[in-house]
Write a protein that holds these residues in place. Structure first.
Motif, short mmCIF file in Angstrom:
data_model
loop_
_atom_site.label_atom_id
_atom_site.label_comp_id
_atom_site.label_asym_id
_atom_site.label_seq_id
_atom_site.Cartn_x
_atom_site.Cartn_y
_atom_site.Cartn_z
N LEU A 86 0.99 -1.42 0.09
CA LEU A 86 -0.06 -0.04 0.13
C LEU A 86 0.96 1.23 0.00
CD1 LEU A 86 -2.90 -1.09 2.61
CD2 LEU A 86 -3.03 -0.99 0.12
N PHE A 87 1.92 1.28 0.49
CA PHE A 87 2.91 2.46 0.73
C PHE A 87 3.50 2.73 -0.37
CE2 PHE A 87 7.23 4.04 1.21
CZ PHE A 87 6.88 5.10 2.30
N VAL A 88 3.83 1.57 -1.26
CA VAL A 88 4.35 1.96 -2.59
C VAL A 88 3.31 2.31 -3.47
CG1 VAL A 88 5.50 0.65 -4.46
CG2 VAL A 88 6.30 0.21 -2.21
N ARG A 89 2.20 1.70 -3.32
CA ARG A 89 1.12 1.90 -4.63
C ARG A 89 0.64 3.41 -4.46
NH1 ARG A 89 -3.48 -2.33 -3.70
NH2 ARG A 89 -1.73 -3.40 -4.25
N ASP A 90 0.62 4.06 -2.79
CA ASP A 90 0.47 5.45 -2.52
C ASP A 90 1.25 6.52 -3.21
OD1 ASP A 90 -1.48 7.18 -1.29
OD2 ASP A 90 0.41 7.56 -0.06
N LYS A 91 2.65 6.21 -3.60
CA LYS A 91 3.44 6.80 -4.49
C LYS A 91 3.96 8.12 -3.76
CE LYS A 91 1.50 5.35 -9.19
NZ LYS A 91 0.59 4.40 -8.37
N VAL A 92 3.39 8.40 -2.75
CA VAL A 92 3.91 9.80 -2.04
C VAL A 92 5.51 9.51 -1.64
CG1 VAL A 92 3.53 11.31 -0.31
CG2 VAL A 92 1.57 10.74 -1.74
N GLY A 93 5.58 8.58 -0.70
CA GLY A 93 6.77 8.33 -0.17
C GLY A 93 7.83 7.84 -1.15
N PRO A 94 7.81 6.99 -2.14
CA PRO A 94 8.61 6.71 -3.07
C PRO A 94 8.98 7.73 -4.05
CG PRO A 94 7.03 4.77 -2.92
CD PRO A 94 6.51 6.07 -1.91
N LEU A 95 8.04 8.43 -4.39
CA LEU A 95 8.13 9.56 -5.53
C LEU A 95 8.89 10.75 -5.04
CD1 LEU A 95 5.14 9.55 -7.69
CD2 LEU A 95 7.40 8.77 -8.36
N TRP A 96 8.48 11.18 -3.71
CA TRP A 96 9.00 12.34 -3.04
C TRP A 96 10.25 12.26 -2.31
CZ3 TRP A 96 8.39 17.19 -4.47
CH2 TRP A 96 7.18 17.69 -5.17
N GLY A 97 10.19 10.97 -1.62
CA GLY A 97 11.36 10.47 -0.74
C GLY A 97 12.44 9.95 -1.28
N VAL A 98 12.18 9.41 -2.41
CA VAL A 98 13.11 8.73 -3.40
C VAL A 98 13.55 9.40 -4.70
CG1 VAL A 98 14.03 6.62 -4.23
CG2 VAL A 98 12.77 6.55 -2.00
N GLY A 99 12.45 9.32 -5.54
CA GLY A 99 12.59 9.74 -6.75
C GLY A 99 13.08 11.36 -7.05
N PHE A 100 12.46 12.05 -6.11
CA PHE A 100 12.86 13.62 -6.33
C PHE A 100 14.27 13.94 -5.77
CE2 PHE A 100 12.87 17.88 -4.35
CZ PHE A 100 12.60 18.69 -5.22
N PRO A 101 14.56 13.36 -4.70
CA PRO A 101 16.07 13.68 -4.36
C PRO A 101 17.10 13.02 -5.21
CG PRO A 101 14.94 12.29 -2.70
CD PRO A 101 13.78 12.76 -3.58
N LEU A 102 16.75 11.85 -5.68
CA LEU A 102 17.54 11.29 -6.60
C LEU A 102 17.61 12.22 -8.11
CD1 LEU A 102 19.29 8.70 -7.37
CD2 LEU A 102 17.47 7.80 -8.42
N ILE A 103 16.58 12.74 -8.62
CA ILE A 103 16.89 13.44 -9.63
C ILE A 103 17.68 14.78 -9.33
CG2 ILE A 103 15.62 15.07 -11.09
CD1 ILE A 103 13.16 13.09 -11.05
N VAL A 104 17.23 15.19 -8.17
CA VAL A 104 18.22 16.34 -7.58
C VAL A 104 19.76 16.32 -7.49
CG1 VAL A 104 18.54 18.06 -5.72
CG2 VAL A 104 16.40 17.42 -6.32
N LEU A 105 20.00 14.99 -7.00
CA LEU A 105 21.33 14.34 -6.82
C LEU A 105 22.11 14.36 -8.15
CD1 LEU A 105 23.54 13.03 -5.16
CD2 LEU A 105 22.51 10.95 -5.75
N VAL A 106 21.30 13.94 -9.42
CA VAL A 106 21.89 13.90 -10.56
C VAL A 106 22.14 15.24 -11.36
CG1 VAL A 106 21.45 13.13 -13.17
CG2 VAL A 106 20.86 11.62 -11.22
#
Length: 256
Positions: free
Chosen positions: A24-44
């Motif tokens: 459910l946590f992954v399906r909700d997308k808030v945590g994975p997208l903002w917590g992982v995806g966004f900072p990873l893009i900023v890192l690149v």
């Protein structure tokens, strides 16, 4: 899921609940997208800016980009702790999920445990991913003291997730949880060095930063990058946040 099954195998019931909450946590997308995806893009993006490869004074030879890698790891923890965790659990309270589960053998306590495990697992994956991308794609050295870095990360993760539980205890629903989390997120990230490296801040602000959860976490990261084991002071500060926030959250937590 029957009460007999849970009674016969509470561990397996807890594990099934953890897997369900994780999905459910992954399906909700808030945590994975903002917590992982966004900072990873900023890192690149930050890794592609030559100016950030300049050395920052007072950091033992670290560059701006060296400093931003652990900052983005802290960003991930802060997003999960002030956003994903409290809004999910406060939403469960708002929708009556916790009230209904309180009458079942599963109990709401296992829901809390499952959410903590799900957030912790995502944060762990994100931390490894950020370090790997910085190392393989941009040639940024790993912390010289990997064990010390892992210890600092664990202490920081526990401190931040306990703050998430405290927000959950105080918020009646998703709206208040989001508001409280947002108010806490920005000053915490400031003292983690998101906008201005800690070494560039005035001495007074640096001292204040050392007593904030992310400032203390950043200090343990910096020491590990320099090959040292995290000093006692920031670890004790993180323990104080973890114990204090958890105790208050348990005392004031409302299932309805």
């Amino acid at each position: 899921m029957s009460a007999q099954t849970i009674a016969a195998g509470p561990g397996s019931a807890t594990w099934r609940l953890i897997k369900t909450e994780s999905r459910l946590f992954v399906r909700d997308k808030v945590g994975p997208l903002w917590g992982v995806g966004f900072p990873l893009i900023v890192l690149v993006i930050l890794g592609s800016i030559p100016l950030l490869r300049e050395t920052v004074e007072g950091t033992g030879g670290l560059t701006y980009f060296d400093l931003y890698v652990p900052v983005l790891i802290l960003f991930n923890l802060a997003i999960l702790a002030t956003g994903a965790l409290p809004t999910t659990l406060a939403g469960y309270r708002e929708n009556g999920v916790l009230r209904r589960m309180r009458t079942t053998p599963v109990g709401p306590a296992r829901v809390l445990l499952a959410q903590l495990v799900a957030n912790f697992a995502v944060a762990l994956v994100a931390m490894v991913l950020f370090l790997a991308v910085a190392w393989l794609a941009f040639g940024i050295d790993l912390p010289q003291n990997l064990f010390g870095f892992a210890v600092g990360w664990l202490f920081t993760a526990f401190a931040l997730l306990s703050i998430g539980l405290l927000i959950t205890a105080l918020a009646s629903g998703r709206g208040p949880a989001t508001a409280i989390g947002t108010v806490l997120f920005f000053p915490m990230m400031f003292f983690a060095g998101l906008w201005v490296p800690l070494a560039s801040l005035p001495q007074t602000l640096q001292t204040i930063a050392h007593y904030t959860p992310l400032g203390a976490g950043m200090r343990t990261f910096q020491e590990a990058y320099q090959g040292e084991f995290p000093s006692v002071a920031p670890l004790l500060i993180l323990v104080a946040y973890a114990v204090g926030c958890t105790a208050i959250a348990v005392r004031w937590f409302r299932w309805e």
